[in-house]
Design a protein around this motif. Structure first.
Motif, PDB file in Angstrom:
ATOM      1  N   TYR A  23       5.926 101.206 -61.334  1.00  0.00           N
ATOM      2  CA  TYR A  23       4.899 100.279 -60.856  1.00  0.00           C
ATOM      3  C   TYR A  23       3.738 101.078 -60.270  1.00  0.00           C
ATOM      4  O   TYR A  23       3.931 101.961 -59.446  1.00  0.00           O
ATOM      5  CB  TYR A  23       5.495  99.345 -59.806  1.00  0.00           C
ATOM      6  N   THR A  54       5.116  91.820 -58.080  1.00  0.00           N
ATOM      7  CA  THR A  54       6.000  92.285 -59.144  1.00  0.00           C
ATOM      8  C   THR A  54       7.221  91.390 -59.223  1.00  0.00           C
ATOM      9  O   THR A  54       7.639  90.787 -58.232  1.00  0.00           O
ATOM     10  CB  THR A  54       6.463  93.730 -58.906  1.00  0.00           C
ATOM     11  N   VAL A  63       4.137  92.626 -63.754  1.00  0.00           N
ATOM     12  CA  VAL A  63       3.134  92.644 -62.692  1.00  0.00           C
ATOM     13  C   VAL A  63       2.293  91.393 -62.914  1.00  0.00           C
ATOM     14  O   VAL A  63       1.590  91.280 -63.907  1.00  0.00           O
ATOM     15  CB  VAL A  63       2.263  93.909 -62.730  1.00  0.00           C
TER      16      VAL A  63
END
Length: 187
Positions: A23, A54, A63
């Motif tokens: 991420y 997320t 996301v």
């Protein structure tokens, strides 16, 4: 002792507050801002913000982005409402589901959405996943999660894919935010 250690390690591995592997905070927001083509998050006097969150899956994560609109309320009270399309196969209208607070506000809001032709015309073709409207502390808060403007990140096989917001959906989204501000500012 071994079970307690194993349980602790599993908790650390799967805890919800941990960011998913791979991420990159802010990357999806930047892509969405470029996709929207706006220098500032304001259109026709409607100021909004975009936040990302997320959602973890087994070997991937999403996301997701939410458009957040805050409007001062003339009404006092508390409400938690969800707006969604009606109809199982084809969209047949807008439905407001009460999640908490004053039940009359949900009925009034549904009637107002259906009566506002411009807002209704913007919301019907809009491909949104969630639309939540809350009233608390003298302020309306609209959180709209569109299906576009999000990113899928997979670890096996490794890939990232940004799901762009089309030009047509962009226009419906901005018209919906303007319509919701207009509608809620009088309530």
């Amino acid at each position: 002792m071994v079970i307690a250690t194993l349980r602790q390690k599993l908790f650390e591995l799967f805890r919800a507050d941990r960011a998913p592997s791979g991420y990159r905070p802010g990357l999806t927001l930047e892509r969405l801002r470029r996709n929207l083509g706006l220098a500032q998050l304001e259109v026709d006097g409607v100021a909004f913000e975009i936040v990302e969150r997320t959602e973890s899956q087994l070997l991937m994560h999403l996301v997701l982005t939410e458009f957040v609109l805050r409007v001062p309320a003339a009404t006092q009270g508390m409400a938690c409402l969800e707006v969604h399309h009606g109809g199982a196969i084809r969209r047949s209208g807008m439905r407001v589901r009460q999640r908490g607070g004053d039940p009359t506000l949900g009925r009034e809001l549904q009637a107002c959405i259906e009566a506002d032709a411009a807002l209704f015309a913007a919301l019907m073709p809009l491909d949104f996943k969630r639309l939540r409207i809350g009233l608390q502390g003298g302020q309306w808060c609209v959180r709209l999660e569109h299906m576009g403007g999000s990113e899928v990140v997979n670890r096996l096989p490794a890939f990232r894919r940004y799901i762009a917001l089309s030009a047509v959906q962009r226009e419906h989204l901005l018209a919906s935010l303007a319509g919701l501000q207009r509608l809620l500012s009088s309530r």
